[in-house]
Scaffold this motif. Structure first.
Motif, PDB file in Angstrom:
ATOM      1  N   UNK A   1       1.030  -1.098   0.009  1.00 55.18           N
ATOM      2  CA  UNK A   1       0.262  -0.135  -0.055  1.00 55.18           C
ATOM      3  C   UNK A   1       0.930   1.273  -0.074  1.00 55.18           C
ATOM      4  N   UNK A   2       2.098   1.292   0.991  1.00 54.12           N
ATOM      5  CA  UNK A   2       2.942   2.308   0.747  1.00 54.12           C
ATOM      6  C   UNK A   2       3.220   2.797  -0.604  1.00 54.12           C
ATOM      7  N   UNK A   3       3.932   1.834  -1.256  1.00 53.48           N
ATOM      8  CA  UNK A   3       4.274   1.935  -2.683  1.00 53.48           C
ATOM      9  C   UNK A   3       3.226   2.547  -3.641  1.00 53.48           C
ATOM     10  N   UNK A   4       2.226   2.045  -3.336  1.00 53.69           N
ATOM     11  CA  UNK A   4       0.934   2.331  -4.570  1.00 53.69           C
ATOM     12  C   UNK A   4       0.809   4.033  -3.842  1.00 53.69           C
ATOM     13  N   UNK A   5       1.033   4.239  -2.865  1.00 53.44           N
ATOM     14  CA  UNK A   5       0.475   5.800  -2.416  1.00 53.44           C
ATOM     15  C   UNK A   5       1.694   6.699  -2.860  1.00 53.44           C
TER      16      UNK A   5
ATOM     17  N   UNK B   1       1.946   8.196 -11.244  1.00 57.90           N
ATOM     18  CA  UNK B   1       2.322   6.788 -11.748  1.00 57.90           C
ATOM     19  C   UNK B   1       1.107   5.810 -11.430  1.00 57.90           C
ATOM     20  N   UNK B   2       0.396   5.341 -12.367  1.00 57.79           N
ATOM     21  CA  UNK B   2      -0.768   4.405 -12.252  1.00 57.79           C
ATOM     22  C   UNK B   2       0.014   3.034 -12.196  1.00 57.79           C
ATOM     23  N   UNK B   3      -0.706   2.376 -11.052  1.00 55.89           N
ATOM     24  CA  UNK B   3      -0.315   1.065 -10.646  1.00 55.89           C
ATOM     25  C   UNK B   3      -1.063   0.249 -10.143  1.00 55.89           C
ATOM     26  N   UNK B   4      -1.057  -1.270 -10.177  1.00 51.90           N
ATOM     27  CA  UNK B   4      -1.751  -2.013  -9.402  1.00 51.90           C
ATOM     28  C   UNK B   4      -1.118  -3.379  -9.462  1.00 51.90           C
ATOM     29  N   UNK B   5      -1.335  -4.059  -8.523  1.00 49.93           N
ATOM     30  CA  UNK B   5      -0.676  -5.474  -8.572  1.00 49.93           C
ATOM     31  C   UNK B   5      -1.258  -6.308  -7.246  1.00 49.93           C
ATOM     32  N   UNK B   6      -0.728  -7.631  -7.174  1.00 47.47           N
ATOM     33  CA  UNK B   6      -1.016  -8.300  -6.091  1.00 47.47           C
ATOM     34  C   UNK B   6      -0.185  -8.049  -5.048  1.00 47.47           C
ATOM     35  N   UNK B   7      -0.553  -8.314  -3.676  1.00 40.90           N
ATOM     36  CA  UNK B   7       0.116  -8.003  -2.593  1.00 40.90           C
ATOM     37  C   UNK B   7       0.043  -8.971  -1.572  1.00 40.90           C
ATOM     38  N   UNK B   8       1.191  -9.252  -0.784  1.00 46.78           N
ATOM     39  CA  UNK B   8       1.267 -10.053   0.147  1.00 46.78           C
ATOM     40  C   UNK B   8       0.526  -9.749   1.488  1.00 46.78           C
ATOM     41  N   UNK B   9      -0.092 -10.604   2.141  1.00 46.64           N
ATOM     42  CA  UNK B   9      -1.270 -10.289   3.076  1.00 46.64           C
ATOM     43  C   UNK B   9      -0.555  -9.706   4.458  1.00 46.64           C
ATOM     44  N   UNK B  10       0.703 -10.376   4.513  1.00 46.02           N
ATOM     45  CA  UNK B  10       1.589  -9.956   5.768  1.00 46.02           C
ATOM     46  C   UNK B  10       2.279  -8.581   5.424  1.00 46.02           C
ATOM     47  N   UNK B  11       2.185  -7.908   4.298  1.00 44.65           N
ATOM     48  CA  UNK B  11       2.686  -6.663   4.241  1.00 44.65           C
ATOM     49  C   UNK B  11       2.280  -5.526   5.061  1.00 44.65           C
ATOM     50  N   UNK B  12       3.245  -4.730   5.411  1.00 45.47           N
ATOM     51  CA  UNK B  12       2.831  -3.383   6.265  1.00 45.47           C
ATOM     52  C   UNK B  12       1.650  -2.625   5.648  1.00 45.47           C
ATOM     53  N   UNK B  13       0.743  -2.117   6.390  1.00 50.34           N
ATOM     54  CA  UNK B  13      -0.391  -1.184   6.193  1.00 50.34           C
ATOM     55  C   UNK B  13      -1.425  -2.022   5.179  1.00 50.34           C
ATOM     56  N   UNK B  14      -1.427  -3.427   5.000  1.00 50.35           N
ATOM     57  CA  UNK B  14      -2.459  -3.959   4.617  1.00 50.35           C
ATOM     58  C   UNK B  14      -3.604  -4.482   5.661  1.00 50.35           C
ATOM     59  N   UNK B  15      -4.890  -3.922   5.394  1.00 47.80           N
ATOM     60  CA  UNK B  15      -5.637  -4.130   6.381  1.00 47.80           C
ATOM     61  C   UNK B  15      -6.021  -5.753   6.799  1.00 47.80           C
TER      62      UNK B  15
ATOM     63  N   UNK C   1      -3.906  -4.373  -4.816  1.00 46.16           N
ATOM     64  CA  UNK C   1      -3.851  -3.054  -3.987  1.00 46.16           C
ATOM     65  C   UNK C   1      -3.674  -2.259  -5.525  1.00 46.16           C
ATOM     66  N   UNK C   2      -4.189  -1.083  -5.516  1.00 49.59           N
ATOM     67  CA  UNK C   2      -4.087  -0.112  -6.917  1.00 49.59           C
ATOM     68  C   UNK C   2      -4.485   1.051  -6.487  1.00 49.59           C
ATOM     69  N   UNK C   3      -3.622   2.087  -7.244  1.00 48.30           N
ATOM     70  CA  UNK C   3      -3.883   3.463  -6.895  1.00 48.30           C
ATOM     71  C   UNK C   3      -4.759   4.011  -8.250  1.00 48.30           C
ATOM     72  N   UNK C   4      -5.242   3.261  -9.084  1.00 47.51           N
ATOM     73  CA  UNK C   4      -6.238   3.843 -10.022  1.00 47.51           C
ATOM     74  C   UNK C   4      -7.401   2.854 -10.481  1.00 47.51           C
ATOM     75  N   UNK C   5      -7.205   1.790 -10.350  1.00 45.78           N
ATOM     76  CA  UNK C   5      -8.247   0.823 -10.689  1.00 45.78           C
ATOM     77  C   UNK C   5      -9.182   0.383  -9.673  1.00 45.78           C
ATOM     78  N   UNK C   6     -10.309   0.659 -10.002  1.00 44.83           N
ATOM     79  CA  UNK C   6     -11.760   0.169  -9.012  1.00 44.83           C
ATOM     80  C   UNK C   6     -11.903  -1.333  -9.281  1.00 44.83           C
TER      81      UNK C   6
END
Length: 610
Positions: free
Chosen positions: A356-360, A367-381, A418-423
């Motif tokens: 999530x931090x990278x996406x922010x 820069x528009x970005x999207x991708x899978x994320x590991x559940x144990x990453x920091x800031x992931x709900x 997580x993504x910063x542009x895709x719904x």
């Protein structure tokens, strides 16, 4: 960074507001585990003992060894960007406080109401090189890879310098070096077990087209003298500026600059890792489980999602001496996207890089970005998200914070994005096999995952194209030849992508060249009519002294015949045994004299490899 102290003037009410999350809309926004609760209780006790509304809190990054996470700036406080010694966006942007709120279709429409993708697809991916109206494959390759510049500015001067440092006299001209690389490209699609086999006089191994260009001895001399950077300028391993990839750093820089100047950024891009096969001893060698190439050098790549065109790459050299400002994955993405800030490119990454931090941070750089994320990453709900056991196939959970959308989708197993542009909306339907039968059922799938699946394979496409006709020769001592030949292979593939785009726009009705034909034309044009042979190819085998190489001298007797000649010469086999026997029996195919008498059949023994 660790030696600076920042002073924030915050009164007790503001501290209570931050600690208890009073500014959030729901209590669910506070995601506290046991460790957080312990810290919170300690902070409350400290506040009760202070009791001063104007108490000053001093945040010292050196105490924790980490960059402090910030929240909204306190009133009347100075701009933190001016106080911070770092120029990184991580410390200049207050985006590290994620308060996830559940999101539905209506909220998603508001979040992504302002389109961040304002450019038309036709505005991306323009060819930037100047060519003739009907460019040849060789012309396109020369312009895309800037190959003559590479040979003249990097290879020739550094190779001559390297030879002089070793006490050798080595001279080479650009025509011969072009021919050398052309020969290596031919060896990529005309594959033999060893490069020495191309000079074999055996009819089932030798390749006259290669052997006629230069002798094997000259080929090996060029290969042994290839060099790309001055060893005298290399830093010591204890130096903070030491670069393990120093020997090929000019090669990486040249091809990165060449690829970026040949094609403008495309709309859909992928960042992923690419493995260069290598099993020798080197500190940069990596093992990646589950990859087709498990042992080798790891290279970070940014490629076009559709064609696999490589825009930019960097070699992974291991842990850095200085403490990195970001995690490894985040740092790689920020580095490779530096040149596409604000262009509207859509970059897709996998869970090795994403957070999530990278996406922010990418959103801040437009820069528009999207991708899978590991559940144990920091800031992931975590607390707000339903557990896997409470979700069935097709269920979707969506949350948003700091212009970042988090989606959990249950397929055969949970998928986190997580993504910063895709719904996640609209919801699409995908087909999945029903458990226990071959029948297929429709399963709901978020839009962000559909877009990710369609655009994530750019580096894999590049790998697939490269491995088909790659130059694959072992280099026992010069480990850096592997990455260099790998980049030359990629340069040919990049040129083929540009050539295909040109052909489609200039001559859409003409049948397009395939990758092998394109590569053959480039290789043959590089070789041209060059030859430095002073005599014809020998008809006899190349002599090998080692016992291990004895089988290379085998000549099968099938199709070989013996004739009587007037001249008598020493028997080939007897001479090897240091026996002086002369004979007038000669093998027509091999052109050697061999004994053929009652008690000594050298003709048979020679062709059996004895």
């Amino acid at each position: 960074m660790t030696g600076r102290r920042r002073i924030l003037n915050i009164n007790e009410n503001e501290i209570q507001e931050y600690l208890f999350g009073d500014t959030s809309d729901t209590e669910d926004a506070l995601n506290l585990d046991e460790e957080d609760i312990g810290f919170l209780e300690d902070d409350i006790e400290t506040m009760n003992t202070c009791g001063d509304e104007d108490s000053t809190i001093i945040i010292d990054p050196a105490d924790s060894g980490q960059i402090p996470e910030t929240v909204d700036q306190a009133p009347n406080s100075k701009n933190n960007e001016e106080d911070s010694p770092s120029t990184s966006s991580l410390t200049s942007v207050n985006i590290t406080n994620f308060r996830w709120k559940k999101m539905d279709a209506e909220n998603a429409e508001k979040l992504f109401a302002v389109s961040r993708d304002t450019k038309d697809e036709k505005e991306f991916g323009h060819i930037l090189i100047d060519t003739t109206d009907d460019p040849s494959p060789y012309e396109v390759f020369g312009k895309v890879a800037k190959f003559d510049e590479f040979l003249c500015d990097v290879v020739i001067p550094e190779s001559k310098l390297y030879a002089s440092q070793k006490g050798h006299v080595f001279d080479i001209e650009i025509d011969e070096l072009r021919a050398f690389f052309g020969m290596n490209i031919v060896m990529g699609y005309h594959v033999l077990p060893s490069y020495r086999d191309y000079w074999s006089s055996d009819p089932d191994l030798g390749v006259p087209y290669i052997a006629n260009v230069m002798p094997l001895k000259r080929f090996e001399e060029i290969r042994s003298m290839l060099h790309f950077n001055n060893n005298d300028l290399m830093k010591k391993p204890t130096d903070p500026m030491y670069d393990r990839s120093f020997k090929i750093r000019p090669v990486l820089k040249h091809f990165n600059d060449a690829f970026l100047s040949a094609l403008s950024p495309t709309k859909y891009q992928t960042i992923d890792e690419h493995m260069i096969k290598f099993k020798g001893q080197n500190a940069m060698k990596q093992y990646v489980k589950g990859k087709p190439v498990k042992w080798g050098f790891k290279m970070w790549c940014r490629c076009d999602s559709k064609s696999g065109y490589l825009f930019e790459c960097d070699l992974y050299t291991g842990k850095k001496c200085s403490k990195p400002e970001h995690g490894l994955g985040e740092g790689v993405v920020l580095q490779l996207t530096e040149k596409i800030k604000g262009l509207g490119c859509q970059v897709f990454i996998d869970n090795f890089f994403n957070s999530p931090l990278l996406q922010a941070l990418l959103h801040k750089d437009k820069i528009l970005s999207a991708g899978t994320v590991r559940q144990n990453r920091k800031h992931v709900p975590k607390a707000q998200v339903p557990q896997d056991k409470n979700m069935k196939r097709g269920d979707i959970a969506c949350f948003a914070s700091n212009d970042v959308c988090y989606v959990k989708w249950m397929d055969n197993r949970a998928v986190h994005m997580v993504s910063n542009f895709l719904s996640p909306f609209p919801i699409h339907e995908v087909k999945r096999r029903k458990k226990g039968s071959s029948a297929k059922v429709s399963v709901s799938c978020p839009n962000v995952i559909k877009q990710y699946n369609a655009n994530m394979g750019g580096v894999d496409i590049m790998d697939q194209k490269k491995v088909t006709y790659q130059m694959d020769h072992r280099s026992k001592y010069k480990y850096y030849l592997r990455p260099v030949f790998d980049l030359v292979d990629i340069a040919v593939n990049n040129s083929f992508s540009v050539y295909t785009m040109m052909s489609e726009s200039l001559f859409p009705e003409i049948e397009k060249l395939d990758a092998k034909t394109f590569r053959r034309i480039v290789a043959r044009q590089l070789i041209g009519n060059y030859t430095n042979r002073k005599r014809a190819i020998p008809k006899t085998s190349i002599a090998h002294n080692s016992k291990k190489a004895r089988l290379s001298n085998v000549r099968f007797s099938v199709g070989h015949s013996m004739e009587k000649v007037d001249e008598r010469q020493r028997c080939k086999l007897c001479t090897k045994r240091k026996v002086q026997n002369r004979t007038n029996n000669k093998c027509v195919e091999c052109g050697v004299y061999l004994c053929y008498v009652k008690d000594r059949n050298c003709f048979k023994l020679y062709h059996e490899g004895s």
